[in-house]
Design a protein around this motif. Sequence first.
Motif, PDB file in Angstrom:
ATOM      1  N   PHE A  20      15.215   1.414 -16.204  1.00 59.84           N
ATOM      2  CA  PHE A  20      15.435   1.292 -14.764  1.00 59.84           C
ATOM      3  C   PHE A  20      14.589   2.310 -13.994  1.00 59.84           C
ATOM      4  N   ILE A  21      14.557   3.555 -14.482  1.00 57.57           N
ATOM      5  CA  ILE A  21      13.732   4.593 -13.844  1.00 57.57           C
ATOM      6  C   ILE A  21      12.269   4.164 -13.850  1.00 57.57           C
ATOM      7  N   GLY A  22      11.812   3.640 -14.983  1.00 55.55           N
ATOM      8  CA  GLY A  22      10.434   3.155 -15.078  1.00 55.55           C
ATOM      9  C   GLY A  22      10.158   2.025 -14.111  1.00 55.55           C
ATOM     10  N   CYS A  23      11.097   1.091 -13.975  1.00 57.40           N
ATOM     11  CA  CYS A  23      10.926  -0.028 -13.028  1.00 57.40           C
ATOM     12  C   CYS A  23      10.801   0.478 -11.597  1.00 57.40           C
ATOM     13  N   VAL A  24      11.643   1.441 -11.227  1.00 58.09           N
ATOM     14  CA  VAL A  24      11.596   1.994  -9.867  1.00 58.09           C
ATOM     15  C   VAL A  24      10.237   2.662  -9.624  1.00 58.09           C
ATOM     16  N   MET A  92      10.203   3.529 -23.256  1.00 61.17           N
ATOM     17  CA  MET A  92      11.121   2.810 -22.380  1.00 61.17           C
ATOM     18  C   MET A  92      10.723   2.988 -20.914  1.00 61.17           C
ATOM     19  N   ILE A  93      10.323   4.203 -20.558  1.00 67.45           N
ATOM     20  CA  ILE A  93       9.889   4.448 -19.175  1.00 67.45           C
ATOM     21  C   ILE A  93       8.609   3.657 -18.876  1.00 67.45           C
ATOM     22  N   LEU A  94       7.656   3.669 -19.809  1.00 68.67           N
ATOM     23  CA  LEU A  94       6.393   2.949 -19.596  1.00 68.67           C
ATOM     24  C   LEU A  94       6.598   1.437 -19.536  1.00 68.67           C
ATOM     25  N   LEU A  95       7.531   0.909 -20.338  1.00 66.68           N
ATOM     26  CA  LEU A  95       7.835  -0.522 -20.273  1.00 66.68           C
ATOM     27  C   LEU A  95       8.346  -0.890 -18.879  1.00 66.68           C
TER      28      LEU A  95
END
Length: 197
Positions: A20-24, A92-95
């Motif tokens: 979620f953090i990565g998406c934001v 996970m963040i990069l995804l």
Amino acid sequence: MKQKLSVNKNRELPAYYLFFIGCVIGIVLPNLIYKMQWKQNTVSALYLMGIYAEKGSREYFWRVLRMRGGLFLLVAGSGLTIFGVLVAVGGMILLGIGMGMLMTMSILQFGFHGGLIGIGLMFPQFIIYVPCFFAVSKNVYEYSMRIWKNHSSFSGQVSTYIVKMLICAVVLCAGILSEVYCNPVIMKILIQNLKIF
């Protein structure tokens, strides 16, 4: 040794929060630094994907296999080291960033139709890739965390880890096949019907 293992089992990868953090970040970043050069790169990437996919599915398959398979081997191999924890968290963040940026750039480039193009670029392979990557990251994180905390690997659990990674590799291959043979057809239909170029 049983006490050490029971302590480590409680630590799990906060995958959904990291994603979620990565998406934001992926949604906000392009809005802050959107430039004409990015715009041109998005258009050329769509065009080249169509041309390259039509040139020959075999060549396209090997290219996608090298990209996705190489990344998978890197992440899975890191699970046998102390660096697996960092790789799982960063992955996970990069995804999330990648998926967020893809959707945002598509919408900034093409408006409402861009949202459909962004979904088209990820369909159907990301339905397979995302759960697979979540499973791989979880296993990498957990096994690497055990090594990190106990300063040794567990020989009995290495075989279990490898079996889990092999299952994920089979699932990944299904995603690669869908990316090579299904996605270009979907994108061609979308581009022709939406008439964005």
